[in-house]
Design an enzyme around this catalytic site. Structure first.
Site, PDB file in Angstrom:
ATOM      1  N   LEU A 133       0.853  -1.182   0.000  1.00 19.04           N
ATOM      2  CA  LEU A 133       0.000   0.000   0.000  1.00 19.04           C
ATOM      3  C   LEU A 133       0.894   1.240   0.000  1.00 19.04           C
ATOM      4  O   LEU A 133       2.007   1.207   0.523  1.00 19.04           O
ATOM      5  CB  LEU A 133      -0.908   0.036   1.242  1.00 19.04           C
ATOM      6  CG  LEU A 133      -1.944  -1.078   1.403  1.00 19.04           C
ATOM      7  CD1 LEU A 133      -2.660  -0.934   2.743  1.00 19.04           C
ATOM      8  CD2 LEU A 133      -2.961  -1.071   0.261  1.00 19.04           C
ATOM      9  N   ASP A 134       0.394   2.329  -0.567  1.00 17.78           N
ATOM     10  CA  ASP A 134       1.121   3.597  -0.489  1.00 17.78           C
ATOM     11  C   ASP A 134       1.312   3.991   0.974  1.00 17.78           C
ATOM     12  O   ASP A 134       0.519   3.603   1.840  1.00 17.78           O
ATOM     13  CB  ASP A 134       0.337   4.711  -1.199  1.00 17.78           C
ATOM     14  CG  ASP A 134       0.143   4.440  -2.683  1.00 17.78           C
ATOM     15  OD1 ASP A 134       0.970   3.727  -3.268  1.00 17.78           O
ATOM     16  OD2 ASP A 134      -0.851   4.944  -3.241  1.00 17.78           O
ATOM     17  N   MET A 135       2.320   4.819   1.226  1.00 20.48           N
ATOM     18  CA  MET A 135       2.632   5.210   2.599  1.00 20.48           C
ATOM     19  C   MET A 135       1.400   5.786   3.325  1.00 20.48           C
ATOM     20  O   MET A 135       1.158   5.464   4.492  1.00 20.48           O
ATOM     21  CB  MET A 135       3.764   6.243   2.624  1.00 20.48           C
ATOM     22  CG  MET A 135       4.153   6.671   4.030  1.00 20.48           C
ATOM     23  SD  MET A 135       5.617   7.718   4.115  1.00 20.48           S
ATOM     24  CE  MET A 135       4.891   9.304   3.736  1.00 20.48           C
ATOM     25  N   THR A 137      -1.799   5.391   2.554  1.00 23.46           N
ATOM     26  CA  THR A 137      -3.012   4.569   2.482  1.00 23.46           C
ATOM     27  C   THR A 137      -2.958   3.560   3.619  1.00 23.46           C
ATOM     28  O   THR A 137      -1.923   2.950   3.856  1.00 23.46           O
ATOM     29  CB  THR A 137      -3.092   3.826   1.132  1.00 23.46           C
ATOM     30  OG1 THR A 137      -3.145   4.792   0.075  1.00 23.46           O
ATOM     31  CG2 THR A 137      -4.330   2.953   1.056  1.00 23.46           C
ATOM     32  N   ARG A 233      -6.546   6.283  -7.017  1.00 21.29           N
ATOM     33  CA  ARG A 233      -6.274   7.727  -6.975  1.00 21.29           C
ATOM     34  C   ARG A 233      -6.336   8.342  -8.376  1.00 21.29           C
ATOM     35  O   ARG A 233      -6.916   9.418  -8.577  1.00 21.29           O
ATOM     36  CB  ARG A 233      -4.907   7.963  -6.321  1.00 21.29           C
ATOM     37  CG  ARG A 233      -4.853   7.450  -4.888  1.00 21.29           C
ATOM     38  CD  ARG A 233      -3.437   7.360  -4.348  1.00 21.29           C
ATOM     39  NE  ARG A 233      -2.851   8.677  -4.138  1.00 21.29           N
ATOM     40  CZ  ARG A 233      -1.594   8.871  -3.756  1.00 21.29           C
ATOM     41  NH1 ARG A 233      -0.788   7.832  -3.555  1.00 21.29           N
ATOM     42  NH2 ARG A 233      -1.134  10.098  -3.585  1.00 21.29           N
TER      43      ARG A 233
END
Length: 293
Positions: A133-135, A137, A233
């Site tokens: 996951l993105d930082m 998220t 996104r």
């Protein structure tokens, strides 16, 4: 060998051999099966056996894996474990923490925390991340405890048979109750992290359903058919509804210090038993606060 280094499978049929179970039920290659036989890493009911050994219903077939040193430093970081079995560990990742070390974030990552948990509990395995996951998220991150489980789940991901659901609070009111965005996403500049909808990109499919409309914002539950970097996104921006707080694809928000995006549910097959596993992580406080604002 400790239980953490054994893959255990309960035989559910008669008139089979160890070799056929490993090939047909567990997807082991002939070469790997032979190597495991040579290293005496195949056990039936606790005793070393050969591949031609007959098996019967109720027998326990155990495959041994060598102990491993992890590549990540073990750092005592709290991890929120939501599911664990002998093959998998699933954590609920908070925002503002990266999944694994990068040039700009070399430790204090989820991988470091899991490495510490493994070490503390005598699990002599590498940290094998199944998804990322993105930082900023939050939500579900799956870690495999052995190479077999990692390979099986990676194949499920590749075949897009893992159901992945997210909550996102987006800007503006989405009028239709549900929709599908089927637009390819590409990164035009290799030096840039930003992705855009572009014909040169890979196929990306995002389904969304409106859960709530409020204060010129909309809470959507998103289901991914594909799993590209920044997919939700980019797609939400593309339809004119960027995620609240997403500074990269929209704008910063006074309501939240990150994109209001949370991986809330995943459904997949347990790699060894084939049983359906459903993992759910509740909405985090900062996104609830946005909706209550």
């Amino acid at each position: 060998m400790t239980n953490n280094n054994l893959l255990n499978y309960t035989i559910q049929e008669n008139d089979k051999t160890v070799k056929s179970i490993m090939r047909e039920n567990l997807n082991f290659s002939q070469r790997l099966s032979k190597r495991l036989e040579m290293s005496e890493s195949i056990l039936l009911n606790g005793s070393v056996v050969k591949l031609n050994k007959k098996v019967f219903i109720g027998d326990i077939l155990s495959i041994g894996f060598d102990e491993e040193e992890d590549e990540y430093d073990a750092i005592d970081i709290p991890i929120d474990i939501v599911y664990e079995d002998s093959d998998l560990l699933v954590v609920n990742k908070p925002p503002y923490i990266v999944v694994h070390p990068t040039k700009s974030h070399q430790n204090n990552t989820v991988a470091n925390g899991v490495a510490y948990y493994f070490k503390k509990n005598g699990i002599k395995r590498k940290v094998r991340l199944v998804n990322r996951l993105d930082m900023n998220t939050s939500g579900i991150v799956i870690i495999a405890k052995n190479p077999y489980a990692h390979n099986e789940l990676a194949n499920q991901m590749k075949m897009d048979t893992v159901d992945k659901y997210y909550y996102a609070v987006v800007e503006g009111i989405i009028k239709e109750d549900k929709g599908t965005i089927n637009q390819p996403i590409a990164r035009l500049n290799p030096e840039d992290i930003i992705r855009i909808v572009h014909t040169s990109g890979k196929e990306c499919i995002t389904h969304y359903a409106v859960e709530k409309r409020f204060n010129n914002m909309t809470l959507v539950r998103v289901k991914l058919d594909t799993g590209r970097t920044h997919q939700i996104r980019v797609h939400m921006k593309h339809i004119g509804h960027p995620i609240v707080g997403d500074a990269l694809y929209g704008q910063e928000s006074r309501l939240i210090n990150r994109q209001a995006l949370h991986c809330c549910e995943m459904k997949f097959k347990q790699p060894l038993t084939g049983q359906d596993i459903v993992i759910k992580c509740p909405m985090p406080d900062d996104i609830i606060k946005v909706m209550n604002n």
